[in-house]
Design a protein around this motif. Structure first.
Motif, short mmCIF file in Angstrom:
data_model
loop_
_atom_site.label_atom_id
_atom_site.label_comp_id
_atom_site.label_asym_id
_atom_site.label_seq_id
_atom_site.Cartn_x
_atom_site.Cartn_y
_atom_site.Cartn_z
N PHE A 173 9.00 -20.55 -12.33
CA PHE A 173 9.33 -20.02 -13.66
C PHE A 173 8.13 -19.33 -14.32
N GLY A 174 7.15 -18.98 -13.49
CA GLY A 174 6.03 -18.16 -13.95
C GLY A 174 6.13 -16.83 -13.23
N ASP A 175 5.17 -16.55 -12.32
CA ASP A 175 5.28 -15.33 -11.54
C ASP A 175 6.43 -15.40 -10.55
N GLY A 176 7.01 -16.59 -10.38
CA GLY A 176 8.19 -16.73 -9.52
C GLY A 176 9.48 -16.39 -10.25
N ALA A 177 9.42 -16.10 -11.54
CA ALA A 177 10.61 -15.76 -12.33
C ALA A 177 10.65 -14.26 -12.54
N CYS A 178 11.75 -13.64 -12.20
CA CYS A 178 11.90 -12.20 -12.40
C CYS A 178 13.35 -11.84 -12.11
N ASP A 179 13.68 -10.56 -12.24
CA ASP A 179 15.04 -10.09 -11.96
C ASP A 179 15.16 -9.47 -10.57
N LEU A 180 14.11 -8.81 -10.12
CA LEU A 180 14.11 -8.14 -8.82
C LEU A 180 12.83 -8.45 -8.07
N THR A 181 12.93 -8.62 -6.75
CA THR A 181 11.74 -8.78 -5.91
C THR A 181 11.78 -7.71 -4.82
N PRO A 182 11.37 -6.51 -5.13
CA PRO A 182 11.47 -5.39 -4.17
C PRO A 182 10.60 -5.54 -2.93
N LEU A 183 9.59 -6.40 -2.96
CA LEU A 183 8.69 -6.55 -1.82
C LEU A 183 9.15 -7.63 -0.84
N THR A 184 10.32 -8.20 -1.07
CA THR A 184 10.86 -9.22 -0.17
C THR A 184 10.83 -8.72 1.28
N GLY A 185 10.37 -9.58 2.18
CA GLY A 185 10.35 -9.24 3.59
C GLY A 185 9.01 -8.73 4.10
N LEU A 186 8.15 -8.27 3.19
CA LEU A 186 6.83 -7.78 3.60
C LEU A 186 5.84 -8.94 3.66
N ASN A 187 4.94 -8.91 4.63
CA ASN A 187 3.83 -9.84 4.59
C ASN A 187 2.60 -9.13 4.02
N LYS A 188 1.49 -9.82 3.91
CA LYS A 188 0.29 -9.22 3.30
C LYS A 188 -0.20 -8.01 4.10
N ARG A 189 -0.21 -8.15 5.40
CA ARG A 189 -0.69 -7.07 6.28
C ARG A 189 0.14 -5.82 6.08
N GLN A 190 1.45 -5.98 5.99
CA GLN A 190 2.34 -4.85 5.83
C GLN A 190 2.20 -4.22 4.45
N GLY A 191 1.95 -5.05 3.43
CA GLY A 191 1.71 -4.52 2.10
C GLY A 191 0.49 -3.62 2.08
N ARG A 192 -0.55 -4.02 2.80
CA ARG A 192 -1.75 -3.18 2.90
C ARG A 192 -1.43 -1.84 3.58
N GLU A 193 -0.58 -1.89 4.59
CA GLU A 193 -0.19 -0.66 5.27
C GLU A 193 0.47 0.32 4.30
N LEU A 194 1.31 -0.21 3.42
CA LEU A 194 1.99 0.66 2.45
C LEU A 194 1.00 1.25 1.46
N LEU A 195 0.04 0.46 1.01
CA LEU A 195 -0.96 0.98 0.08
C LEU A 195 -1.84 2.04 0.73
N LYS A 196 -2.19 1.85 1.98
CA LYS A 196 -2.94 2.89 2.70
C LYS A 196 -2.13 4.17 2.77
N TYR A 197 -0.84 4.04 3.07
CA TYR A 197 0.06 5.19 3.16
C TYR A 197 0.14 5.93 1.82
N LEU A 198 0.05 5.17 0.72
CA LEU A 198 0.14 5.75 -0.62
C LEU A 198 -1.21 6.24 -1.15
N ASP A 199 -2.25 6.18 -0.30
CA ASP A 199 -3.60 6.65 -0.67
C ASP A 199 -4.21 5.84 -1.81
N CYS A 200 -3.98 4.55 -1.80
CA CYS A 200 -4.57 3.67 -2.80
C CYS A 200 -6.06 3.49 -2.51
N PRO A 201 -6.89 3.38 -3.54
CA PRO A 201 -8.31 3.07 -3.32
C PRO A 201 -8.45 1.79 -2.51
N ALA A 202 -9.26 1.84 -1.47
CA ALA A 202 -9.34 0.74 -0.51
C ALA A 202 -9.74 -0.58 -1.13
#
Length: 279
Positions: A173-202
């Motif tokens: 009921f803190g950061d676990g409370a929300c209406d949508l979880t769009p990142l469901t299914g991604l692990n940490k490694r895969q999240g980093r891959e997406l940020l690299k793809y989006l040209d996020c500062p390393a």
């Protein structure tokens, strides 16, 4: 791979490999489809900490809002920084907001509200530990996000992903409370891959992950708190072998946090051996 490992991977919707472009498109479309199905919505709201997960979802949410407007829908993204006083890694949060470039950037200091709540509890004889005060911070942050969403006719987004869902490393009921979880299914490694793809500062996705909840340990790393690294967790979620000790730690965390992954139990649905510590 054990049967239980395979069952967990399936339950958490983890893919062994991903295509970043496909995942980015899928997440944006998921957000857009939800908004279109609920046409009273005018905003997307998300707390931005400066960590990997909120930076990723913040960028994708802003992209979704921009596409929705181009399609004639009046929808805006609100990024919300929620420091308790002064954030230890504040510059990262500032850099994340710059990368996201949100329609609206809000800052709400949660310290007065959290301190008032902790003080009121102490007056009634409940002196919270620093750990449980950290949970108060997480719940106050979510309360603020819901208030902003209510004010702007919006929906609250959450950053929960497979690595967090597996370990239960979030506040109920803190950061676990929300209406949508769009990142469901991604692990940490895969999240980093997406940020690299989006040209996020390393430095925003290479930094050591931290929940930043405990005042006595302001930058306690997630991995130290969990007792297992995200690299090992990601290996487990991708069906790779891990050491016996790491496997036991992961399974213990998974079973212990089961109550966080379900709706509230009712009198006709009460599983046995459920630990509920209100974390």
């Amino acid at each position: 791979m054990t049967d239980l490992q395979e069952e967990i991977i399936k339950k958490l919707h983890v893919k062994k490999t991903i295509d970043p472009a496909t995942e980015v498109r899928g997440i944006i479309d998921f957000i857009k489809d939800y908004v279109k199905a609920n046409n009273f919505l005018k905003s997307l709201v998300l707390g931005i900490s400066g960590g990997q997960d909120s930076t990723l979802l913040g960028k994708l949410s802003q992209m979704a809002a921009e596409e929705l407007r181009s399609e004639g829908l009046d929808v805006y993204f609100y990024s919300v920084r929620l420091p308790y006083g002064r954030q230890a890694d504040e510059q990262d949060a500032i850099d994340a907001v710059k990368f996201i470039d949100p329609d609206h950037n809000e800052v709400v200091n949660i310290a007065p509200a959290v301190d008032a709540s902790v003080s009121a509890l102490a007056d009634s004889g409940f002196n919270l530990s620093d750990f449980h005060k950290g949970n108060e911070k997480a719940r106050e942050r979510m309360k603020v996000q819901y208030a902003i969403a209510a004010h702007t006719s919006g929906v609250v987004l959450g950053t929960d992903h497979a690595a967090e869902a597996l370990t239960g490393f979030y506040t109920k009921f803190g950061d676990g409370a929300c209406d949508l979880t769009p990142l469901t299914g991604l692990n940490k490694r895969q999240g980093r891959e997406l940020l690299k793809y989006l040209d996020c500062p390393a430095h925003l996705y290479e930094k050591v992950p931290t929940a930043d909840l405990e005042s006595d340990k302001p930058l306690l790393s997630d991995e130290e708190a969990l007792g297992v690294t995200y690299a090992v967790i990601d290996d487990f979620l991708e069906g790779q072998p891990v050491s016996d000790s790491d496997y036991e730690t992961i399974i213990r965390l998974y079973k212990r946090s089961e109550h966080k992954r379900v709706l509230p139990y009712h009198r006709y649905h009460l599983p046995k051996n459920i630990e509920n510590r209100g974390e």
